[in-house]
Write an enzyme that holds these catalytic residues in place. Structure first.
Site, PDB file in Angstrom:
ATOM      1  CG  HIS A 171      -5.738  -2.363  -1.442  1.00  0.00           C
ATOM      2  ND1 HIS A 171      -4.756  -3.049  -0.763  1.00  0.00           N
ATOM      3  CD2 HIS A 171      -5.438  -1.039  -1.286  1.00  0.00           C
ATOM      4  CE1 HIS A 171      -3.901  -2.172  -0.225  1.00  0.00           C
ATOM      5  NE2 HIS A 171      -4.299  -0.952  -0.536  1.00  0.00           N
ATOM      6  CD  GLU A 172      -6.737   1.585  -3.939  1.00  0.00           C
ATOM      7  OE1 GLU A 172      -6.871   2.593  -3.212  1.00  0.00           O
ATOM      8  OE2 GLU A 172      -5.658   0.958  -3.990  1.00  0.00           O
ATOM      9  CB  CYS A 188      -0.885  -0.023   1.254  1.00  0.00           C
ATOM     10  SG  CYS A 188      -1.991   1.374   1.417  1.00  0.00           S
ATOM     11  CG  HIS A 218      -7.390   2.625   1.169  1.00  0.00           C
ATOM     12  ND1 HIS A 218      -6.686   2.703   2.361  1.00  0.00           N
ATOM     13  CD2 HIS A 218      -6.539   2.086   0.271  1.00  0.00           C
ATOM     14  CE1 HIS A 218      -5.471   2.220   2.181  1.00  0.00           C
ATOM     15  NE2 HIS A 218      -5.356   1.842   0.920  1.00  0.00           N
TER      16      HIS A 218
END
Length: 185
Positions: free
Chosen positions: A153-154, A110, A157
């Site tokens: 993953h995004e 990351c 966030h």
């Protein structure tokens, strides 16, 4: 131009906070932010530009990584078949997913984490994502393999979740149940 100094690091409150929904159609400011995020990803993947500006290579970037509490994410990556996934996503959300899991055989990294975190990150093998694009058009994307992992993953966030939150603390390299490895190439 976004550079590494603009990216907040592990421990910053925006990385563990649920981001706010963004109004559609996008304001000029939010549209420009997404364009700048995609430009950063393209620059970070260009060896010459990355070296000149000391950029770490990235395939995804979410607004919380810039200390901005908004559900915006940018993705720029080619899959193993050469298909380009280049999106500025507004309010991305996973609306369905497979029972089958996957994980990156090399582990995940990351841009907001400056250390190597060992372990497998269990993800859904296939997902369907709903979002809007920069022009306010609705998007519905069915993803698998490496792109599916990046999108998860995004989207994490934007929900205040870091990739290492998914790693089995007792056995970081335990292969997740019902999971197959995915390579980045």
């Amino acid at each position: 131009m976004i550079t590494m100094k603009d990216i907040v690091r592990e421990g910053h409150p925006s990385l563990v906070t649920l981001a706010d929904e963004v109004e559609v159609p996008l304001s000029d400011e939010n549209k420009q932010l997404l364009k700048d995020m995609i430009t950063f990803l393209k620059n970070s993947q260009d060896e010459e530009i990355a070296e000149k500006y000391n950029l770490r290579a990235g395939v995804g970037l979410a607004a919380p990584q810039l200390g901005i509490n908004k559900k915006l994410a940018a993705i720029h990556v080619e899959d193993s078949n050469g298909k380009l996934y280049s999106y500025g996503l507004v309010n991305p959300k996973i609306i369905s997913h497979s029972v089958e899991k996957s994980y990156l055989s090399s582990g995940e990294g990351c841009l907001s984490v400056d250390r190597n975190v060992e372990g497998f990150v269990p993800r859904h093998a296939r997902i369907t994502v709903r979002a809007h694009d920069m022009d306010g058009n609705p998007l519905k994307l069915r993803l698998k393999g490496y792109p599916a992992i990046i999108f998860q993953h995004e989207i994490d966030h934007t929900n205040g979740i870091m990739f290492f939150d998914h790693i089995n603390k007792d056995q970081p390299f335990a292969i997740p149940d019902n999971a197959k490895p995915v390579d980045t190439e």
